[in-house]
Design a protein around this motif. Structure first.
Motif, short mmCIF file in Angstrom:
data_model
loop_
_atom_site.label_atom_id
_atom_site.label_comp_id
_atom_site.label_asym_id
_atom_site.label_seq_id
_atom_site.Cartn_x
_atom_site.Cartn_y
_atom_site.Cartn_z
N SER A 6 0.82 -1.20 0.00
CA SER A 6 0.00 0.00 0.00
C SER A 6 0.86 1.26 0.00
N ALA A 7 2.11 1.14 0.46
CA ALA A 7 3.01 2.29 0.50
C ALA A 7 3.68 2.53 -0.84
N ASN A 8 3.57 1.58 -1.77
CA ASN A 8 4.21 1.73 -3.08
C ASN A 8 3.63 2.91 -3.85
N ARG A 9 4.49 3.53 -4.64
CA ARG A 9 3.99 4.55 -5.56
C ARG A 9 3.35 3.86 -6.77
N LYS A 10 2.53 4.62 -7.48
CA LYS A 10 1.81 4.08 -8.63
C LYS A 10 2.24 4.81 -9.89
N ALA A 11 2.57 4.03 -10.91
CA ALA A 11 2.93 4.59 -12.22
C ALA A 11 1.91 4.13 -13.25
N THR A 27 8.30 1.32 -23.89
CA THR A 27 7.84 1.45 -22.50
C THR A 27 8.17 0.20 -21.69
N GLU A 28 8.16 -0.96 -22.35
CA GLU A 28 8.50 -2.19 -21.64
C GLU A 28 9.95 -2.19 -21.17
N LEU A 29 10.79 -1.36 -21.77
CA LEU A 29 12.18 -1.26 -21.31
C LEU A 29 12.26 -0.70 -19.90
N PHE A 30 11.27 0.11 -19.51
CA PHE A 30 11.36 0.83 -18.24
C PHE A 30 10.42 0.31 -17.17
N ILE A 31 9.47 -0.52 -17.54
CA ILE A 31 8.54 -1.05 -16.54
C ILE A 31 9.25 -1.88 -15.47
N PRO A 32 10.18 -2.77 -15.82
CA PRO A 32 10.91 -3.50 -14.76
C PRO A 32 11.69 -2.56 -13.83
N PHE A 33 12.29 -1.53 -14.40
CA PHE A 33 13.02 -0.56 -13.58
C PHE A 33 12.10 0.09 -12.56
N LEU A 34 10.92 0.51 -13.00
CA LEU A 34 10.00 1.16 -12.08
C LEU A 34 9.50 0.18 -11.02
N ILE A 41 2.51 -0.85 -11.31
CA ILE A 41 2.38 -0.40 -12.70
C ILE A 41 0.97 -0.65 -13.22
N ASP A 42 0.42 0.37 -13.83
CA ASP A 42 -0.85 0.27 -14.54
C ASP A 42 -0.58 0.70 -15.98
N VAL A 43 -1.22 0.07 -16.94
CA VAL A 43 -1.00 0.40 -18.34
C VAL A 43 -2.34 0.74 -18.99
N SER A 44 -2.34 1.83 -19.76
CA SER A 44 -3.53 2.20 -20.54
C SER A 44 -3.14 2.40 -21.98
N GLU A 45 -3.92 1.85 -22.88
CA GLU A 45 -3.70 2.04 -24.31
C GLU A 45 -4.83 2.87 -24.90
N ARG A 55 -8.57 8.25 -10.63
CA ARG A 55 -7.45 7.36 -10.96
C ARG A 55 -6.14 8.14 -11.10
N LEU A 56 -6.22 9.31 -11.75
CA LEU A 56 -5.02 10.11 -11.92
C LEU A 56 -4.52 10.69 -10.59
N ALA A 57 -5.45 11.07 -9.73
CA ALA A 57 -5.05 11.61 -8.44
C ALA A 57 -4.32 10.58 -7.59
N ALA A 58 -4.62 9.31 -7.82
CA ALA A 58 -3.95 8.23 -7.09
C ALA A 58 -2.66 7.78 -7.78
N THR A 59 -2.32 8.42 -8.89
CA THR A 59 -1.14 8.08 -9.67
C THR A 59 -0.01 9.04 -9.34
N ASP A 60 1.17 8.50 -9.08
CA ASP A 60 2.33 9.35 -8.76
C ASP A 60 3.11 9.75 -10.00
N LEU A 61 3.04 8.92 -11.05
CA LEU A 61 3.81 9.19 -12.26
C LEU A 61 3.06 8.67 -13.48
N VAL A 62 2.88 9.55 -14.47
CA VAL A 62 2.38 9.15 -15.79
C VAL A 62 3.57 9.09 -16.73
N VAL A 63 3.80 7.92 -17.33
CA VAL A 63 4.82 7.76 -18.37
C VAL A 63 4.08 7.68 -19.69
N GLN A 64 4.20 8.71 -20.51
CA GLN A 64 3.46 8.73 -21.77
C GLN A 64 4.36 8.46 -22.95
#
Length: 222
Positions: A6-11, A27-34, A41-45, A55-64
């Protein structure tokens, strides 16, 4: 385990648009790093995710990574509002600065817009800005070379330029021009990281490119 999770950040990884920039593969190059850094990790296409304020308010980082395409006013405003509220935004190359050309508000959010690149790939040098050498994204990095597209940009004077590249004189250019290549900016309570490097997956095989991109993702996160 529950309290740790629950303490984890969300990307949130938002990917799509023109397939030439291989949004899934890059993007798959960086998902393991995060994940290794404690992000869930959540993914949207689909860009419709930008209209989900909760959902965005609960997100700490958007990788676009979404090149070209169109964004609705509601989607664009939703993303900008989330960043203004503290959600970070980060991306590279066309996935962030060759996106949604018809939306001026989005360009203000990212701080820059791609205008052109010379034909093909160009072997050129990336120069971290000496006066910003203490910034965590580029700390300890020296000049390095890449062989990829070199982006000519239109940028907001409020961005914090961390690295540049030089377009030599020639053709329509009567003098050499130093162009922003990597920058950050603040947007309300949120942070934005942009790197113009990353047309193809093997661009990230250059250690400095990989390092500054990973650092940029972390820097932008809430």
């Amino acid at each position: 385990m529950t309290s740790e999770t629950s303490a984890n950040r969300k990307a949130l990884v938002v990917r799509g648009g023109w397939e030439g920039h291989q949004p899934v593969k890059t993007t798959e190059l960086f998902i393991p790093f995060l994940r290794d850094r404690g992000f869930d990790i959540d993914v949207s296409e689909t860009l419709e995710v930008y209209t989900d304020a909760e959902r965005l308010a609960a997100t700490d980082l958007v990788v676009q990574c979404w090149t070209m395409g169109e964004i609705t006013g509601k989607q664009s405003e939703g993303l900008a509002a989330a960043v203004r509220g503290g959600t970070g935004l980060a991306g590279w190359h066309g996935g962030i600065v060759d996106a949604f050309r018809g939306d001026v508000g989005y360009h203000q959010l990212t701080g820059g817009q791609f205008l052109m690149h010379p034909p093909g790939f160009v072997d050129h040098e990336i120069n971290p800005v000496p006066d910003r050498s203490d910034h965590p994204v580029i700390a300890g990095l020296g000049d390095f070379r890449v062989d990829t597209e070199q982006y000519w940009m239109s940028t907001d004077p409020l961005v914090d330029v961390l690295a540049t590249s030089v377009f030599p004189a020639g053709g329509e250019r009567d003098r050499a021009v130093t162009m922003p290549a990597v920058w950050t900016r603040n947007w309300g309570a949120g942070r934005v990281f942009v790197s113009t490097i990353g047309h193809k997956p093997d661009d990230f095989d250059v250690p400095e490119v990989r390092t500054l991109t990973e650092r940029g993702l972390l820097w932008a996160s809430r």
